[in-house]
Every structure is written in structure tokens, then in C-alpha cells.
Scaffold this motif. Structure first.
Motif, short mmCIF file in Angstrom:
data_model
loop_
_atom_site.label_atom_id
_atom_site.label_comp_id
_atom_site.label_asym_id
_atom_site.label_seq_id
_atom_site.Cartn_x
_atom_site.Cartn_y
_atom_site.Cartn_z
N GLN A 16 0.83 -1.21 0.00
CA GLN A 16 0.00 0.00 0.00
C GLN A 16 0.86 1.25 0.00
O GLN A 16 0.59 2.21 -0.72
CB GLN A 16 -0.93 -0.01 1.21
N TYR A 20 1.04 4.30 -2.83
CA TYR A 20 0.95 5.74 -2.54
C TYR A 20 2.12 6.49 -3.17
O TYR A 20 1.94 7.50 -3.83
CB TYR A 20 0.99 5.99 -1.03
N ASN A 40 -6.99 11.95 2.76
CA ASN A 40 -7.64 11.11 1.75
C ASN A 40 -7.67 9.65 2.15
O ASN A 40 -8.61 8.93 1.81
CB ASN A 40 -6.96 11.31 0.40
N THR A 41 -6.66 9.20 2.89
CA THR A 41 -6.69 7.82 3.40
C THR A 41 -7.83 7.65 4.40
O THR A 41 -8.54 6.65 4.37
CB THR A 41 -5.34 7.45 4.04
N HIS A 43 -10.64 9.30 4.46
CA HIS A 43 -11.89 9.28 3.68
C HIS A 43 -12.10 7.91 3.04
O HIS A 43 -13.21 7.37 3.06
CB HIS A 43 -11.89 10.36 2.61
N TRP A 44 -11.03 7.34 2.48
CA TRP A 44 -11.15 6.05 1.83
C TRP A 44 -11.48 4.96 2.84
O TRP A 44 -12.36 4.12 2.59
CB TRP A 44 -9.85 5.70 1.09
N VAL A 45 -10.80 4.94 3.98
CA VAL A 45 -11.07 3.92 4.99
C VAL A 45 -12.50 4.03 5.50
O VAL A 45 -13.19 3.02 5.69
CB VAL A 45 -10.06 4.01 6.16
N TRP A 47 -15.10 5.22 3.82
CA TRP A 47 -15.94 4.69 2.74
C TRP A 47 -15.89 3.17 2.71
O TRP A 47 -16.93 2.51 2.63
CB TRP A 47 -15.48 5.26 1.39
N PHE A 48 -14.69 2.61 2.80
CA PHE A 48 -14.51 1.16 2.73
C PHE A 48 -15.25 0.46 3.86
O PHE A 48 -15.88 -0.58 3.65
CB PHE A 48 -13.02 0.80 2.78
N ARG A 52 -19.33 1.29 1.53
CA ARG A 52 -19.11 0.40 0.40
C ARG A 52 -20.04 -0.80 0.48
O ARG A 52 -20.12 -1.46 1.51
CB ARG A 52 -17.66 -0.09 0.42
#
Length: 80
Positions: A16, A20, A40-41, A43-45, A47-48, A52
Motif C-alpha cells: 500500500q 501511494y 484522503n486515506t 476518507h477512503w477507509v 468509505w470502505f 461500500r
């Protein structure tokens, strides 16, 4: 299948981090500094983990499944 904290976990983290560096942080990448990466990480975590849809739970989000679980649980009438 390994245990938590073994070499497989470390390899996944290194993979990972490499992604990046290669795709996002280099001079031509969309992120310029650590703050962009961290935000941004996060936000992604989020969402995941929350938004999701998961195929294993009929393409529902974890929040939808958890809400349905507690709604069903609260409908139960205690005996005794």
C-alpha cells in the motif's frame, strides 16, 4: 492464512505504501504532502468500512446490515 501482525500483514502495508509513493505522492501526483495523504486515506477507509456495498452481505453496506440487525433485535419480546 496467517495470524495478526505476521509477515503477510507487513507485506500488505508495504504494498500500500508503495502504491501511494508511485501513483499519488510523486511530483506529478495529485497529493503534495503528508496531510493530503492522511486526509484522503481517512476518507477512503471510512468509505470502505461504512459506505461500500459488500457482495458477501447481499450488496448492502455495513451500516445497513447493522441497522437491520438492531431493528430486528429490538423487535424481540423478552420472556420471563
Amino acid at each position: 492464512m496467517g495470524s495478526v501482525g505476521d509477515a503477510y500483514d507487513n507485506a500488505m502495508a508495504e504494498s500500500q505504501i508503495g502504491a501511494y509513493k508511485t501513483e499519488l505522492i510523486r511530483p506529478d501526483g495529485p497529493w503534495r504532502d503528508v496531510q493530503h495523504v492522511e486526509l484522503n486515506t481517512l476518507h477512503w477507509v471510512h468509505w470502505f468500512n461504512h459506505d461500500r456495498p459488500h457482495e458477501s452481505i447481499d450488496d448492502l453496506t455495513p451500516i445497513e446490515v447493522e441497522s437491520a440487525h438492531y431493528a430486528a433485535r429490538n423487535r424481540l419480546i423478552p420472556s420471563g
